[in-house]
Scaffold this active site. Structure first.
Site, mmCIF file in Angstrom:
data_model
loop_
_atom_site.group_PDB
_atom_site.id
_atom_site.type_symbol
_atom_site.label_atom_id
_atom_site.label_comp_id
_atom_site.label_asym_id
_atom_site.label_seq_id
_atom_site.Cartn_x
_atom_site.Cartn_y
_atom_site.Cartn_z
ATOM 1 N N ASP A 1 0.878 -1.176 0.000
ATOM 2 C CA ASP A 1 0.000 0.000 0.000
ATOM 3 C C ASP A 1 0.913 1.223 0.000
ATOM 4 O OD1 ASP A 1 -2.462 1.540 0.354
ATOM 5 O OD2 ASP A 1 -1.791 1.889 2.402
ATOM 6 N N SER A 2 0.311 2.404 -0.132
ATOM 7 C CA SER A 2 1.104 3.625 -0.064
ATOM 8 C C SER A 2 1.637 3.870 1.353
ATOM 9 C CB SER A 2 0.236 4.815 -0.475
ATOM 10 O OG SER A 2 -0.848 4.936 0.421
ATOM 11 N N CYS B 1 -4.617 -1.639 -1.786
ATOM 12 C CA CYS B 1 -4.774 -0.210 -2.032
ATOM 13 C C CYS B 1 -5.739 -0.049 -3.207
ATOM 14 C CB CYS B 1 -3.408 0.369 -2.383
ATOM 15 S SG CYS B 1 -3.456 2.098 -2.857
ATOM 16 N N GLU C 1 -1.756 8.205 8.624
ATOM 17 C CA GLU C 1 -0.287 8.113 8.570
ATOM 18 C C GLU C 1 0.344 8.768 9.800
ATOM 19 O OE1 GLU C 1 1.793 6.467 6.291
ATOM 20 O OE2 GLU C 1 -0.118 5.607 5.643
ATOM 21 N N CYS D 1 -11.089 2.976 0.520
ATOM 22 C CA CYS D 1 -9.639 3.212 0.646
ATOM 23 C C CYS D 1 -9.211 2.467 1.891
ATOM 24 C CB CYS D 1 -9.361 4.711 0.800
ATOM 25 S SG CYS D 1 -7.669 5.084 1.335
ATOM 26 N N HIS E 1 -6.980 2.918 4.037
ATOM 27 C CA HIS E 1 -6.665 3.695 5.248
ATOM 28 C C HIS E 1 -7.923 3.948 6.088
ATOM 29 C CE1 HIS E 1 -2.842 4.644 3.242
ATOM 30 N NE2 HIS E 1 -2.421 5.176 4.367
HETATM 31 N N1 DGL Z 1 -4.765 3.219 0.940
HETATM 32 C C1 DGL Z 1 -4.899 3.614 -0.392
HETATM 33 C C2 DGL Z 1 -6.202 3.222 -1.023
HETATM 34 O O1 DGL Z 1 -6.757 2.212 -0.670
HETATM 35 C C3 DGL Z 1 -4.255 4.866 -0.895
HETATM 36 C C4 DGL Z 1 -4.287 6.076 -0.075
HETATM 37 C C5 DGL Z 1 -3.389 7.123 -0.652
HETATM 38 O O2 DGL Z 1 -2.167 6.910 -0.631
HETATM 39 O O3 DGL Z 1 -3.892 8.155 -1.119
HETATM 40 O O4 DGL Z 1 -6.696 3.891 -1.905
#
Ligand code: DGL
Length: 251
Positions: free
Chosen positions: A6-7, A69, A148, A180, A182
């Site tokens: 993931d990011s 992600c 984050e 997402c 996160h």
């Molecule tokens: N966690 C990610 C997602 O599911 C990306 C969040 C990001 O880096 O903008 O989209």
């Protein structure tokens, strides 16, 4: 070994579900923290990152890769599958179908990044269900940055969440999709803001089941394993402490 990326920390919400289904496997998690967030980056940028990270995970022994992600899936899953046609990739997309099946009001709300919401996967899904339900969407503005920083509750989290969730509620959504990875870490706040009558859908358990189905070789799960799962975490940014990982996995 299961590779997953993931990011940043978001994919840990998916890792948690996979580990609970497949506790006997080895995991290599890559947090692309030096390039986070992906949501506002160009498609080409995210494709380059997804290719580089997938190559690294394969070199380290991954037999399957979970793109934990939504943004990276939207941008890069086709390129990944075209580049390695025999290698199993598991991707993610906003859970429009389960939400459409669940809604009573006929309005569903999708929370996701800008990258996911303009991706063709999402636009196709939205189109497919548009004659059955009204699909309304909003970027979870600032959500990734909060997660984050480890800010998962409190006044700042609540006002940030309210700003993006209120428009969905105002549009009549009774079902909200966390599009997402996160966002599940903010689920208690989202729940509080949305109220008890709104259903919140997190697709991570379905992604875990898909990972189990596509896993080339399954370790026998010893039900007596009660110790720590075998998880290695790599990051392109500052190294991540075991305490931080344990905190996210226990949420
Ligand atoms: N966690 C990610 C997602 O599911 C990306 C969040 C990001 O880096 O903008 O989209």
């Amino acid at each position: 070994m299961i590779g997953i990326f993931d990011s940043g920390f978001g994919g840990l919400s998916v890792l948690k579900e996979i580990v609970s289904l497949l506790p006997g496997e080895k995991y290599l998690y890559y947090a692309d923290s030096a390039h986070c967030p992906y949501g506002e980056k160009t498609r080409e940028y995210v494709i380059d990152r997804a290719l580089a990270i997938s190559r690294l995970l394969m070199e380290r022994g991954a037999e399957i890769i979970v793109v934990a992600c939504n943004t990276a899936t939207a941008a890069a899953i086709r390129t990944l599958r075209a580049t390695w046609p025999d290698f199993p990739f598991v991707g993610m997309e906003p859970a429009v179908k389960p939400a459409a099946l669940h809604t009573q009001s006929g309005v569903i709300g999708i929370l996701a990044t800008a990258g996911t919401l303009k991706g063709s996967n999402y636009l196709d899904l939205r189109e497919k269900y548009s004659d059955k339900v009204k699909v309304t969407e909003h970027v979870g503005q600032g959500f990734v940055e909060l997660v984050e920083k480890g800010i998962l509750d409190g006044p700042e989290a609540e006002s940030t969440v309210r700003a993006s969730v209120s428009p969905l509620l105002d549009a009549g959504a009774d079902t909200i999709v966390l599009g997402c990875t996160h966002y599940p870490f903010l689920e208690p706040v989202i729940r509080r803001v949305a109220g008890p009558d709104v259903e919140i859908i997190n697709p991570a358990p379905a992604v875990a089941r898909q990972t189990e189905r596509l896993l080339p070789r399954r370790q026998e799960t010893d039900k007596s394993i009660t110790g720590h799962p075998d998880i290695t975490v790599l990051s392109s940014g500052p190294s991540i402490s075991n305490d931080t990982i344990a905190r996210f996995l226990s949420l």
